[in-house]
Motif scaffolding. Structure first.
Motif, mmCIF file in Angstrom:
data_model
loop_
_atom_site.group_PDB
_atom_site.id
_atom_site.type_symbol
_atom_site.label_atom_id
_atom_site.label_comp_id
_atom_site.label_asym_id
_atom_site.label_seq_id
_atom_site.Cartn_x
_atom_site.Cartn_y
_atom_site.Cartn_z
ATOM 1 N N PHE B 74 0.856 -1.246 0.135
ATOM 2 C CA PHE B 74 -0.030 -0.028 0.004
ATOM 3 C C PHE B 74 0.802 1.208 -0.004
ATOM 4 O O PHE B 74 2.117 1.153 0.328
ATOM 5 N N ASP B 78 2.183 3.237 7.033
ATOM 6 C CA ASP B 78 1.542 2.992 8.249
ATOM 7 C C ASP B 78 0.151 2.253 8.319
ATOM 8 O O ASP B 78 -0.251 1.770 9.179
ATOM 9 N N VAL B 79 -0.323 2.095 6.924
ATOM 10 C CA VAL B 79 -1.416 1.211 7.007
ATOM 11 C C VAL B 79 -0.954 -0.296 6.643
ATOM 12 O O VAL B 79 -1.648 -1.191 7.141
ATOM 13 N N GLN B 80 0.120 -0.540 6.041
ATOM 14 C CA GLN B 80 0.783 -1.911 5.575
ATOM 15 C C GLN B 80 1.367 -2.416 7.071
ATOM 16 O O GLN B 80 1.100 -3.858 7.109
ATOM 17 N N LEU B 81 1.748 -1.522 7.706
ATOM 18 C CA LEU B 81 2.598 -2.311 8.952
ATOM 19 C C LEU B 81 1.547 -2.199 10.091
ATOM 20 O O LEU B 81 1.136 -0.951 10.513
ATOM 21 N N PHE B 82 1.375 -3.306 10.902
ATOM 22 C CA PHE B 82 0.529 -3.066 12.113
ATOM 23 C C PHE B 82 0.846 -4.166 13.309
ATOM 24 O O PHE B 82 0.126 -4.098 14.316
ATOM 25 N N MET B 83 1.843 -4.718 13.129
ATOM 26 C CA MET B 83 2.278 -5.634 14.243
ATOM 27 C C MET B 83 3.416 -5.063 15.082
ATOM 28 O O MET B 83 3.934 -3.944 14.674
ATOM 29 N N PRO B 84 3.609 -5.436 16.304
ATOM 30 C CA PRO B 84 4.483 -4.539 17.110
ATOM 31 C C PRO B 84 5.992 -4.664 16.683
ATOM 32 O O PRO B 84 6.749 -3.591 17.184
ATOM 33 N N THR B 85 6.435 -5.875 15.910
ATOM 34 C CA THR B 85 7.754 -5.720 15.538
ATOM 35 C C THR B 85 7.790 -6.049 14.154
ATOM 36 O O THR B 85 6.991 -6.520 13.559
ATOM 37 N N ASP B 89 5.715 -8.348 11.736
ATOM 38 C CA ASP B 89 4.916 -8.095 10.463
ATOM 39 C C ASP B 89 5.395 -8.815 9.453
ATOM 40 O O ASP B 89 4.547 -9.139 8.475
ATOM 41 N N SER B 124 10.168 -1.775 16.470
ATOM 42 C CA SER B 124 8.947 -1.355 16.312
ATOM 43 C C SER B 124 8.714 -0.739 14.904
ATOM 44 O O SER B 124 9.353 0.235 14.632
ATOM 45 N N HIS B 126 6.407 1.093 13.796
ATOM 46 C CA HIS B 126 6.104 2.572 14.058
ATOM 47 C C HIS B 126 7.159 3.589 14.212
ATOM 48 O O HIS B 126 6.649 4.959 14.507
ATOM 49 N N HIS B 127 8.208 3.075 14.598
ATOM 50 C CA HIS B 127 9.459 3.905 14.918
ATOM 51 C C HIS B 127 10.225 4.083 14.116
ATOM 52 O O HIS B 127 11.416 4.818 14.217
ATOM 53 N N LEU B 128 10.034 3.604 12.712
ATOM 54 C CA LEU B 128 11.218 3.641 11.966
ATOM 55 C C LEU B 128 10.877 5.098 10.940
ATOM 56 O O LEU B 128 9.912 5.721 10.814
ATOM 57 N N THR B 140 7.316 -7.353 3.934
ATOM 58 C CA THR B 140 5.989 -8.009 4.316
ATOM 59 C C THR B 140 5.313 -9.002 3.148
ATOM 60 O O THR B 140 4.948 -9.921 3.503
#
Lengths: 245, 234
Positions: B74, B78-85, B89, B124, B126-128, B140
């Motif tokens: 996508f 931020d839409v594609q990645l949803f797992m904690p690590t 993912d 994580s 979301h921290h990248l 992924t």
């Protein structure tokens, strides 16, 4: 957006951090259970719990200020939960103000409940602060907690970032164009909710695109070391000391 | 060439908005195609329809593959990645494919190594940085070993160094690739064929050089701009 306020101390190195998550979950549960069942308002027990907790915080390398701040945030909720006990009638009256009367027995029960709750919440906070959230979820899955609950907990964690991101974007956009009054705040909140909803819909599509059928699957690793044996022993010793004191 | 997907008379409607109108397109095995068009042309919708994520009218014929064997990246990581690590993912897709633990581990390792992400496993997502997130997004899908990659604006919002890294990853993809983009300058390095989409209609298709040299076509479809106000003044 950066979210360092969540999971901030979970990846640092300390003996507490290196305990296996499953062991950490079980020992935390035993510690909380011991406090709930064996703790009473006696000096020895109070001192024992205080010293034990202080030691745990010290070796976990979590700043005491950060730890205390989080407990203080939770304190009003703890007080609110126990307030009804404070006004139960019976025994020696120690305080009265109009219709409000406080009795010795109820007061002691109230203080015991508050102290128990603070200790239990502290143990729980230590577990959460020293463990990455993903590891806790994996451990819960391993303990056969229904996958629906584990998935829900995972989504709450993931979506909290989304909602925070959307909220901050809306807030920055609004504040860059003028002062934030009540009306603007209401727009920020509503747009945050709408955007979060849209993004969560897209995330669901992305999950579906990768074969999601309602259950989140992860790979689990189980490695135990001497520190796990030590953690279990310390927990047992604490339990016995609390019981005997 | 062997046909992989044949799209016949595809139309997509979102309530009163028509996103795609009678689209016909054939994708051959091993082909790399660029779908270009201005904002709102229907590029993302076309990719989602091919993957089977949205309802459509018309026909999409899959030759020797199923929609499950198509990987979509996508536009927004931020839409594609949803797992904690990052590890979780990347492992999410292979685990859903029902692969055994060892196979999942080898797929994840290969995907991370192909995208230059070894060492990021415990981070994580979301921290990248944006470039790293984009690479994880591709990893992924890479880990699922798809026959066809659908990449939605893979280069948008990236700095030049990250763009180059992503472009290298795309060039190394051994399978069929469909790239939706409006950044036409980079297409000659990535694809062999280009399809121009505007307002949900296929306006033109052909070889990448043939399409990109047709300035009139590009201007008409908002893909090429006249010199800006600064140049005009001088």
């Amino acid at each position: 957006m950066k979210h360092h306020f969540i999971d901030h101390y979970s990846s640092i190195n300390s003996p507490i951090h290196s305990i296996n998550v499953s062991v950490k979950l079980i020992t935390s549960f035993i510690l909380i259970l011991s406090i709930v069942l064996l703790f009473s308002l006696e000096t020895e027990k109070l001192l024992l719990c205080l010293v034990f907790l202080t030691l745990l915080i010290a070796i976990s390398h979590i700043p005491a200020k950060y730890f205390l701040r989080n407990i203080i945030i939770l304190l009003p909720f703890i007080l609110l939960a126990g307030i009804s006990i404070l006004f139960q009638q019976g025994g020696e009256k120690i305080f009265s103000f109009g219709p409000l009367e406080i009795y010795r027995e109820s007061f002691d029960r109230f203080i015991t409940l508050i102290v128990r709750s603070i200790f239990s919440v502290s143990i729980l906070q230590l577990l959460i602060t020293t463990t990455p959230y993903s590891e806790i979820l994996k451990a819960l899955e391993k303990f056969r907690v229904p996958s629906l609950i584990v998935s829900l907990l995972g989504f709450i964690y993931r979506y909290s970032f989304i909602i925070y991101d959307e909220f901050m974007r809306a807030k920055i956009a609004a504040s860059s164009r003028g002062r934030l009054n009540l009306k603007v705040w209401s727009y920020i909140v509503s747009s945050t909710l709408l955007r979060s909803l849209e993004r969560s819909r897209k995330i669901y599509l992305s999950m579906k695109a990768r074969g999601f059928e309602g259950r989140i699957r992860t790979l689990n690793y189980t490695r135990y070391s001497q520190i796990d044996v030590a953690a279990t022993l310390v927990t047992m010793i604490f339990m016995v000391l609390l019981w005997k004191s | 060439m062997e046909k992989l997907i044949e799209i016949k008379n595809l139309s997509v409607r979102f309530e009163e908005v028509v996103a795609l109108k009678h689209v016909n397109l054939t994708i051959y095995r091993g082909e790399k195609i660029g779908i270009v068009g201005p904002n709102g042309a229907g590029k993302s919708t076309l990719l989602m329809a091919i993957k089977g994520l949205i309802d459509f009218e018309g026909e999409i014929l899959y030759y020797g593959i199923s929609p499950e064997e198509i990987g979509i990246v996508f536009q927004n990581p931020d839409v594609q990645l949803f797992m904690p690590t990052v590890f979780d993912d990347v492992a999410f897709g292979p685990l859903n494919q029902g692969l055994k633990r060892e196979k999942v581990l080898s797929r994840v390792k290969k995907a991370l190594s192909s995208t230059g992400l070894i060492g990021y496993e415990k981070r994580s997502p979301h921290h990248l940085s944006e470039g790293e997130k984009k690479k994880v997004s591709i990893a992924t899908v890479f880990a699922m070993g798809p026959e066809l990659y659908l990449l939605d604006e893979p280069l948008i919002g990236l700095d030049p160094a990250s763009r180059l890294e992503i472009m290298k990853i795309i060039c190394d993809m051994p399978k069929s690739v469909l790239i939706a983009t409006h950044e036409i300058d980079l297409l000659p390095n990535l694809v062999d064929k280009v399809v121009v989409l505007n307002s949900g209609i296929v306006v033109a298709d052909g070889g990448v050089d043939e399409i990109l040299q047709d300035t009139d076509l590009l201007i008409k479809n908002k893909l090429y701009f006249e010199p800006g106000c600064r140049e005009k003044k001088s």
